[in-house]
Design a protein around this motif. Structure first.
Motif, PDB file in Angstrom:
ATOM      1  N   LYS A  23       0.835  -1.171   0.032  1.00  0.00           N
ATOM      2  CA  LYS A  23       0.130  -0.121  -0.114  1.00  0.00           C
ATOM      3  C   LYS A  23       0.913   1.161  -0.154  1.00  0.00           C
ATOM      4  N   ARG A  36      -4.240  -8.031   1.530  1.00  0.00           N
ATOM      5  CA  ARG A  36      -5.614  -7.638   1.395  1.00  0.00           C
ATOM      6  C   ARG A  36      -6.574  -8.625   1.479  1.00  0.00           C
ATOM      7  N   PHE A  43      -7.566  -4.142   4.221  1.00  0.00           N
ATOM      8  CA  PHE A  43      -5.839  -4.388   4.496  1.00  0.00           C
ATOM      9  C   PHE A  43      -5.478  -4.192   5.615  1.00  0.00           C
TER      10      PHE A  43
END
Length: 72
Positions: A23, A36, A43
């Motif tokens: 991310k 995820r 997440f």
């Protein structure tokens, strides 16, 4: 003085329901590795990625061999 690289402990994750992703923040470029949920999109943060060594450590720790998708 001697330095020892800490041995990476092998960890597992739910390969059926979780997908490893990075991310990344568009604003500051900060990157966080985690998982995820493929059903909910939730997440789960695992570790901060500062450089390629951190990414290698994350992949090695969880036995990830494939490329990891980057999400923003």
């Amino acid at each position: 003085m001697m330095f020892f690289k800490k041995k990476t402990e092998k960890k597992t994750y739910d390969k059926e329901n979780k997908k490893p992703v990075i991310k990344a923040s568009i604003c500051n470029g900060e990157q966080v590795a985690g998982f995820r949920d493929v059903h909910t999109g939730t997440f789960e943060e695992v570790m901060l990625i500062r450089d390629s060594e951190d990414l290698f450590e994350f992949k090695n720790e969880y036995g990830i061999t494939e490329d990891i998708e980057k999400i923003y």
